[in-house]
Design a protein around this motif. Structure first.
Motif, mmCIF file in Angstrom:
data_model
loop_
_atom_site.group_PDB
_atom_site.id
_atom_site.type_symbol
_atom_site.label_atom_id
_atom_site.label_comp_id
_atom_site.label_asym_id
_atom_site.label_seq_id
_atom_site.Cartn_x
_atom_site.Cartn_y
_atom_site.Cartn_z
ATOM 1 N N LEU A 108 64.747 106.067 27.138
ATOM 2 C CA LEU A 108 65.372 105.471 25.960
ATOM 3 C C LEU A 108 65.125 103.965 25.917
ATOM 4 C CD1 LEU A 108 68.844 107.285 26.057
ATOM 5 C CD2 LEU A 108 66.795 107.973 24.793
ATOM 6 N N ASP A 109 65.024 103.450 24.702
ATOM 7 C CA ASP A 109 64.891 102.004 24.538
ATOM 8 C C ASP A 109 66.167 101.316 25.022
ATOM 9 O OD1 ASP A 109 62.392 102.214 23.420
ATOM 10 O OD2 ASP A 109 63.136 102.322 21.363
ATOM 11 N N ILE A 110 65.997 100.175 25.676
ATOM 12 C CA ILE A 110 67.176 99.473 26.193
ATOM 13 C C ILE A 110 67.254 98.061 25.625
ATOM 14 C CG2 ILE A 110 67.232 100.812 28.335
ATOM 15 C CD1 ILE A 110 65.983 98.383 29.742
ATOM 16 N N SER A 111 68.462 97.566 25.576
ATOM 17 C CA SER A 111 68.723 96.197 25.133
ATOM 18 C C SER A 111 69.089 95.357 26.348
ATOM 19 C CB SER A 111 69.874 96.180 24.123
ATOM 20 O OG SER A 111 70.400 94.879 23.982
ATOM 21 N N PRO A 112 68.320 94.318 26.640
ATOM 22 C CA PRO A 112 68.663 93.437 27.766
ATOM 23 C C PRO A 112 70.059 92.844 27.622
ATOM 24 C CG PRO A 112 66.422 93.004 27.028
ATOM 25 C CD PRO A 112 67.044 93.922 26.013
ATOM 26 N N PHE A 113 70.467 92.540 26.393
ATOM 27 C CA PHE A 113 71.792 91.962 26.170
ATOM 28 C C PHE A 113 72.883 92.967 26.548
ATOM 29 C CE2 PHE A 113 75.533 91.519 23.401
ATOM 30 C CZ PHE A 113 75.935 90.236 23.729
ATOM 31 N N VAL A 114 72.732 94.209 26.108
ATOM 32 C CA VAL A 114 73.729 95.236 26.427
ATOM 33 C C VAL A 114 73.749 95.504 27.930
ATOM 34 C CG1 VAL A 114 74.404 97.647 26.061
ATOM 35 C CG2 VAL A 114 73.564 96.278 24.144
ATOM 36 N N THR A 115 72.570 95.514 28.550
ATOM 37 C CA THR A 115 72.490 95.706 30.001
ATOM 38 C C THR A 115 73.283 94.629 30.730
ATOM 39 O OG1 THR A 115 70.281 96.689 29.793
ATOM 40 C CG2 THR A 115 70.954 95.918 31.976
ATOM 41 N N LYS A 116 73.145 93.406 30.294
ATOM 42 C CA LYS A 116 73.852 92.292 30.917
ATOM 43 C C LYS A 116 75.353 92.416 30.734
ATOM 44 C CE LYS A 116 74.033 87.221 30.972
ATOM 45 N NZ LYS A 116 73.485 85.963 30.376
ATOM 46 N N GLN A 117 75.774 92.938 29.576
ATOM 47 C CA GLN A 117 77.196 93.032 29.274
ATOM 48 C C GLN A 117 77.898 94.177 30.007
ATOM 49 O OE1 GLN A 117 78.954 90.779 27.253
ATOM 50 N NE2 GLN A 117 76.999 89.672 27.451
ATOM 51 N N ILE A 118 77.266 95.368 30.042
ATOM 52 C CA ILE A 118 77.986 96.529 30.586
ATOM 53 C C ILE A 118 77.245 97.252 31.713
ATOM 54 C CG2 ILE A 118 79.151 96.864 28.379
ATOM 55 C CD1 ILE A 118 77.359 99.291 27.920
ATOM 56 N N GLY A 119 76.028 96.817 32.045
ATOM 57 C CA GLY A 119 75.330 97.418 33.174
ATOM 58 C C GLY A 119 74.320 98.484 32.809
ATOM 59 N N ILE A 120 74.316 98.964 31.563
ATOM 60 C CA ILE A 120 73.293 99.897 31.073
ATOM 61 C C ILE A 120 72.816 99.387 29.722
ATOM 62 C CG2 ILE A 120 74.106 101.953 32.289
ATOM 63 C CD1 ILE A 120 75.506 102.789 29.685
ATOM 64 N N GLY A 121 71.579 99.739 29.347
ATOM 65 C CA GLY A 121 70.990 99.129 28.161
ATOM 66 C C GLY A 121 70.985 99.955 26.906
ATOM 67 N N ASN A 122 71.581 101.151 26.944
ATOM 68 C CA ASN A 122 71.611 102.004 25.747
ATOM 69 C C ASN A 122 72.894 102.812 25.784
ATOM 70 O OD1 ASN A 122 71.220 104.381 24.014
ATOM 71 N ND2 ASN A 122 69.111 103.691 23.808
ATOM 72 N N VAL A 123 73.719 102.665 24.775
ATOM 73 C CA VAL A 123 75.008 103.362 24.747
ATOM 74 C C VAL A 123 74.975 104.573 23.831
ATOM 75 C CG1 VAL A 123 77.450 103.194 24.105
ATOM 76 C CG2 VAL A 123 76.362 101.343 25.373
ATOM 77 N N CYS A 124 74.645 104.347 22.555
ATOM 78 C CA CYS A 124 74.829 105.427 21.580
ATOM 79 C C CYS A 124 73.943 106.634 21.848
ATOM 80 C CB CYS A 124 74.645 104.910 20.158
ATOM 81 S SG CYS A 124 73.013 104.236 19.790
ATOM 82 N N GLU A 125 72.661 106.419 22.182
ATOM 83 C CA GLU A 125 71.775 107.555 22.423
ATOM 84 C C GLU A 125 72.105 108.254 23.742
ATOM 85 O OE1 GLU A 125 67.618 106.576 20.156
ATOM 86 O OE2 GLU A 125 67.983 105.522 22.044
ATOM 87 N N ALA A 126 72.388 107.481 24.775
ATOM 88 C CA ALA A 126 72.741 108.087 26.062
ATOM 89 C C ALA A 126 74.005 108.919 25.947
ATOM 90 C CB ALA A 126 72.922 107.001 27.121
ATOM 91 N N ALA A 127 74.996 108.391 25.228
ATOM 92 C CA ALA A 127 76.264 109.110 25.056
ATOM 93 C C ALA A 127 76.083 110.370 24.235
ATOM 94 C CB ALA A 127 77.292 108.187 24.407
ATOM 95 N N VAL A 128 75.290 110.290 23.171
ATOM 96 C CA VAL A 128 75.132 111.463 22.306
ATOM 97 C C VAL A 128 74.360 112.574 23.010
ATOM 98 C CG1 VAL A 128 72.942 111.037 21.077
ATOM 99 C CG2 VAL A 128 74.876 112.028 19.859
ATOM 100 N N LEU A 129 73.437 112.207 23.898
ATOM 101 C CA LEU A 129 72.695 113.222 24.644
ATOM 102 C C LEU A 129 73.593 113.958 25.632
ATOM 103 C CD1 LEU A 129 69.384 111.259 25.282
ATOM 104 C CD2 LEU A 129 69.604 113.375 23.975
#
Length: 354
Positions: free
Chosen positions: A307-328
């Protein structure tokens, strides 16, 4: 369909290269078995078994150009269920035959076999009984109409009855949303479905397939219920995003795929958002459950499906993709209907529930 082509010999690599370039498939070739390939971006592997550990559940379809025996023995440890296994095709390296090996109906292997055989001028090899006998397969019908099958174990009995020429009735619950739509769809398949008032006490004289939205209907032997699939919504959002902003984002995302918020089964997000009041309020307004997942299983989805990741989200919560990972995770499906879509302060991904 996200598809990968695998080759083990030099001749197979040339054919795999041709297919991958034509259809924009991912290409995997055994090390040392290629010289020049048109496909600039390809993967090489030492061990097919080790390669499949990382790829089997990452693709909708796998095409192997090698001996069927090799494929069967290598895939055996990874096969789980026809509802989740990818479509699997096998070709000989002279492209004389295209074999539908696994997940013919639900996974789409039979349809892919026909299309690929047409392109290559090869013979499509399809062995599913309903196809061979030119009968309607209920699982193929359900897949085309986005319907789930309950109880799933009854499917093989219903399909067997159809293959043997025994009568199977089709009914549509008159309370089913868009019942006229389903009547027309079944008529197009030369199925004469009858409207009925479905009650808990309804009796059926013989094997039957019933389209309904109702739950807790007693399922006797020889009965298979087809129910419209619901949507699973994966959500990522900024801190203190309001309920209104989240609901507007969900509505917009549903509209993009031609669906309604009434079709939603549940919402999923990261455990970091478990106290996000706007998200909690949105789930209550929609009257659907809200699930939160830890970083470890979500990171597994990110790695498994690249999955595509966001460096900003990774820095904030430790993983770089929330919505797609959660929906899977929540949908138990690898088929995302709407990939990560940014809508103001919210990112949304949508998948069918399993």
């Amino acid at each position: 369909m996200k598809t990968a082509v695998f080759a083990v010999t030099q001749s197979g690599a040339k054919l795999a290269d041709q297919i991958a370039c034509q259809f924009d498939y991912d290409l995997f070739v055994k090390k040392g078995r290629y010289d020049t390939l048109s496909r600039l971006n390809f993967h090489d592997y030492d061990s097919l078994s080790n390669c499949l550990k990382d790829t089997f559940h990452s693709y909708d379809a796998l095409i192997f150009i090698m001996a069927t025996g090799i494929v069967v023995r290598t895939l055996a440890p990874f096969i789980i269920d026809k509802r989740s296994d990818p479509a699997v095709l096998v070709l000989d390296e002279k492209a004389q035959h295209v074999i539908s090996l696994l997940s013919g109906h639900i996974g789409g292997a039979n349809a892919l076999t026909k299309n690929l055989a047409l392109f290559l001028g090869a013979d499509p090899v399809i062995t599913t009984a309903t196809d061979v006998n030119e009968k309607i397969a209920v699982d193929l019908l359900a897949e085309s109409l986005n319907l789930s099958m309950e109880p799933f174990d009854h499917l093989k009995y219903i399909n067997a009855e159809i293959v043997q020429g025994n009568p199977v009735d089709f009914f549509i619950d008159q309370a089913l949303t868009n019942a006229p739509y389903y009547i027309k769809k079944l008529q197009a398949c030369q199925i004469d479905a009858k409207l009925m008032e479905l009650k808990a006490a309804t009796c059926f004289s013989r094997s039957s397939v019933i389209l309904t939205e109702q739950v807790n209907i007693p399922s006797g032997a020889g009965l298979l219920f087809l129910k419209p699939r619901k949507l699973v919504i994966g959500i990522g959002c900024r801190r203190d995003t309001t309920q209104t902003e989240i609901l507007q984002a969900i509505q917009s995302a549903c509209e993009k795929i031609g669906k309604s918020m009434h079709d939603i089964a549940c919402i999923a997000s990261t455990v970091v958002k478990k106290d996000e009041q706007g998200l909690i309020a949105a789930s209550k307004t929609l009257s659907v459950p809200l699930y939160f997942y830890e970083n470890v299983p979500m990171q597994h989805m990110i790695d498994l499906y690249n999955l595509d990741i966001s460096p900003f989200v990774t820095k904030q919560i430790g993983i770089g993709n929330v919505c797609e990972a959660a929906v899977l995770i929540a949908s138990q499906s690898k088929k995302i209907l709407l990939h990560k879509t940014k809508l103001t302060k919210v990112t949304v991904a949508i998948a069918w529930e399993k």
